[in-house]
Design a protein around this motif. Structure first.
Motif, PDB file in Angstrom:
ATOM      1  N   PHE A   8       0.826  -1.205   0.000  1.00 34.12           N
ATOM      2  CA  PHE A   8       0.000   0.000   0.000  1.00 34.12           C
ATOM      3  C   PHE A   8       0.860   1.255   0.000  1.00 34.12           C
ATOM      4  O   PHE A   8       0.607   2.200  -0.766  1.00 34.12           O
ATOM      5  CB  PHE A   8      -0.917  -0.005   1.226  1.00 34.12           C
ATOM      6  N   ILE A   9       1.892   1.272   0.842  1.00 32.32           N
ATOM      7  CA  ILE A   9       2.779   2.440   0.919  1.00 32.32           C
ATOM      8  C   ILE A   9       3.497   2.655  -0.409  1.00 32.32           C
ATOM      9  O   ILE A   9       3.660   3.800  -0.873  1.00 32.32           O
ATOM     10  CB  ILE A   9       3.787   2.262   2.061  1.00 32.32           C
ATOM     11  N   SER A  10       3.913   1.577  -1.050  1.00 36.17           N
ATOM     12  CA  SER A  10       4.594   1.692  -2.345  1.00 36.17           C
ATOM     13  C   SER A  10       3.669   2.290  -3.402  1.00 36.17           C
ATOM     14  O   SER A  10       4.080   3.146  -4.197  1.00 36.17           O
ATOM     15  CB  SER A  10       5.091   0.315  -2.798  1.00 36.17           C
TER      16      SER A  10
ATOM     17  N   ALA B  57      13.069  -3.194   4.825  1.00 30.62           N
ATOM     18  CA  ALA B  57      14.302  -2.579   4.339  1.00 30.62           C
ATOM     19  C   ALA B  57      14.196  -2.272   2.848  1.00 30.62           C
ATOM     20  O   ALA B  57      14.572  -1.173   2.401  1.00 30.62           O
ATOM     21  CB  ALA B  57      15.489  -3.499   4.606  1.00 30.62           C
ATOM     22  N   VAL B  58      13.686  -3.232   2.088  1.00 30.97           N
ATOM     23  CA  VAL B  58      13.535  -3.030   0.648  1.00 30.97           C
ATOM     24  C   VAL B  58      12.645  -1.831   0.357  1.00 30.97           C
ATOM     25  O   VAL B  58      12.999  -0.937  -0.410  1.00 30.97           O
ATOM     26  CB  VAL B  58      12.957  -4.299  -0.022  1.00 30.97           C
ATOM     27  N   VAL B  59      11.473  -1.799   0.979  1.00 32.86           N
ATOM     28  CA  VAL B  59      10.505  -0.749   0.664  1.00 32.86           C
ATOM     29  C   VAL B  59      10.881   0.583   1.293  1.00 32.86           C
ATOM     30  O   VAL B  59      11.005   1.603   0.602  1.00 32.86           O
ATOM     31  CB  VAL B  59       9.088  -1.171   1.104  1.00 32.86           C
TER      32      VAL B  59
ATOM     33  N   VAL C 282      11.003  -1.718  -6.111  1.00 30.64           N
ATOM     34  CA  VAL C 282      10.297  -2.267  -4.949  1.00 30.64           C
ATOM     35  C   VAL C 282       9.735  -3.647  -5.283  1.00 30.64           C
ATOM     36  O   VAL C 282       9.868  -4.601  -4.506  1.00 30.64           O
ATOM     37  CB  VAL C 282       9.177  -1.312  -4.494  1.00 30.64           C
ATOM     38  N   GLY C 283       9.109  -3.773  -6.448  1.00 24.63           N
ATOM     39  CA  GLY C 283       8.576  -5.084  -6.852  1.00 24.63           C
ATOM     40  C   GLY C 283       9.671  -6.128  -6.976  1.00 24.63           C
ATOM     41  O   GLY C 283       9.503  -7.273  -6.553  1.00 24.63           O
ATOM     42  N   GLY C 284      10.815  -5.733  -7.527  1.00 23.51           N
ATOM     43  CA  GLY C 284      11.930  -6.665  -7.659  1.00 23.51           C
ATOM     44  C   GLY C 284      12.476  -7.085  -6.305  1.00 23.51           C
ATOM     45  O   GLY C 284      12.829  -8.255  -6.100  1.00 23.51           O
ATOM     46  N   GLY C 285      12.535  -6.143  -5.360  1.00 27.59           N
ATOM     47  CA  GLY C 285      13.015  -6.472  -4.023  1.00 27.59           C
ATOM     48  C   GLY C 285      12.115  -7.452  -3.307  1.00 27.59           C
ATOM     49  O   GLY C 285      12.585  -8.376  -2.629  1.00 27.59           O
ATOM     50  N   ILE C 286      10.825  -7.271  -3.444  1.00 27.05           N
ATOM     51  CA  ILE C 286       9.867  -8.192  -2.819  1.00 27.05           C
ATOM     52  C   ILE C 286      10.000  -9.584  -3.436  1.00 27.05           C
ATOM     53  O   ILE C 286       9.940 -10.599  -2.732  1.00 27.05           O
ATOM     54  CB  ILE C 286       8.438  -7.659  -2.964  1.00 27.05           C
ATOM     55  N   LEU C 287      10.215  -9.641  -4.744  1.00 26.98           N
ATOM     56  CA  LEU C 287      10.409 -10.925  -5.417  1.00 26.98           C
ATOM     57  C   LEU C 287      11.673 -11.622  -4.912  1.00 26.98           C
ATOM     58  O   LEU C 287      11.662 -12.832  -4.632  1.00 26.98           O
ATOM     59  CB  LEU C 287      10.494 -10.712  -6.930  1.00 26.98           C
ATOM     60  N   VAL C 288      12.763 -10.873  -4.768  1.00 26.99           N
ATOM     61  CA  VAL C 288      14.018 -11.448  -4.257  1.00 26.99           C
ATOM     62  C   VAL C 288      13.825 -11.982  -2.842  1.00 26.99           C
ATOM     63  O   VAL C 288      14.303 -13.073  -2.506  1.00 26.99           O
ATOM     64  CB  VAL C 288      15.146 -10.399  -4.292  1.00 26.99           C
TER      65      VAL C 288
ATOM     66  N   LEU D 266       8.074   4.900 -12.281  1.00 26.06           N
ATOM     67  CA  LEU D 266       8.265   3.567 -12.858  1.00 26.06           C
ATOM     68  C   LEU D 266       9.467   2.879 -12.225  1.00 26.06           C
ATOM     69  O   LEU D 266       9.417   1.673 -11.912  1.00 26.06           O
ATOM     70  CB  LEU D 266       8.463   3.683 -14.371  1.00 26.06           C
ATOM     71  N   TYR D 267      10.534   3.632 -12.004  1.00 21.92           N
ATOM     72  CA  TYR D 267      11.735   3.055 -11.388  1.00 21.92           C
ATOM     73  C   TYR D 267      11.445   2.558  -9.973  1.00 21.92           C
ATOM     74  O   TYR D 267      11.867   1.468  -9.581  1.00 21.92           O
ATOM     75  CB  TYR D 267      12.858   4.090 -11.367  1.00 21.92           C
TER      76      TYR D 267
END
Length: 235
Positions: free
Chosen positions: A86-88, A153-155, A111-117, A105-106
């Motif tokens: 939600f925050i993202s 940390a990621v977000v 953020v999406g890539g970090g959550i996937l990792v 977009l960046y």
């Protein structure tokens, strides 16, 4: 290019080099910690720290009055997927409204890539949850690295460093980064306090998430230099 321009260029190059060194160091630190955990070298330390947050006479009772445990649950929710997602979305929407479409977009991609990792790492290690104390929150996944700690940390750190780069005011940069670091640390500590993670799970989550945030910071710096990402706003 005048002398001042040369000095600024050299400083920026050194700053980027320092970022790259920190990224490599973070990745190495995570791998070393993961190796120690897999070999069982950290188990005793994990037990000592986890039990230090419990009433010795009743391990089901975390230290402090009941309201502290309730606060712990509130804080730990800040690292949950629903909240960080939600925050993202709010941050991306804010940047879109300010006309920073490439920056938005960046942020969405990083953020999406970090959550996937984070999800892939947790599935890959598949470490069992602590069994020394009753859990103070419902858990469904494996323990290492702490998903809440890494996602916070990621977000928060990724958003912090990227938003800070889009503003040239030092005070605002310090404030944004300070809030991001505080939230990240608070979420990690709450996971240990509630007994749902070993301390090394949280440390690994912080390390991996911070490394990802630094990588995103370096990427933003390179893209800004090439004119592919909006430059910082002037005060």
């Amino acid at each position: 290019m005048d002398r001042r321009g040369v000095v600024n260029f050299v400083r920026s190059e050194y700053a980027l080099l320092a970022l790259l060194v920190l990224i490599v160091g973070g990745a190495w630190g995570f791998m070393e910690l993961a190796d120690e955990v897999l070999e069982g070298e950290t188990h005793r330390l994990d037990e000592v720290v986890l039990l230090a947050m419990r009433n010795p006479a009743d391990l089901s009772d975390p230290l402090g009055p009941g309201w502290v445990e309730e606060v712990g649950r509130d804080v730990t929710a800040l690292g949950g997927l629903a909240i960080v997602g939600f925050i993202s979305i709010v941050a991306v929407g804010h940047m879109m409204l300010r006309g920073r479409h490439r920056g938005a977009l960046y942020v969405a991609l990083t953020v999406g890539g970090g959550i996937l990792v984070s999800t892939l790492l947790k599935s890959g290690f598949d470490r069992p949850r602590p069994d020394l104390v009753p859990h103070g929150a419902t858990v469904y996944t494996a323990s290492f690295p702490s998903g809440h700690s890494m996602m916070s940390a990621v977000v928060y750190l990724t958003l912090g460093v990227l938003l800070a780069r889009l503003d040239s005011r030092p005070a605002l940069r310090i404030y944004v980064l300070g809030v991001a670091i505080f939230l990240t640390i608070a979420v990690g500590i709450s996971r240990i306090y509630l007994g749902v993670h070993w301390p090394t799970d949280v440390l690994a989550g912080w390390t991996a998430g911070a490394t990802w945030a630094l990588l995103c910071w370096a990427g933003a710096d390179i893209l800004q230099r090439r004119g592919r990402l909006e430059a910082a706003e002037k005060p």
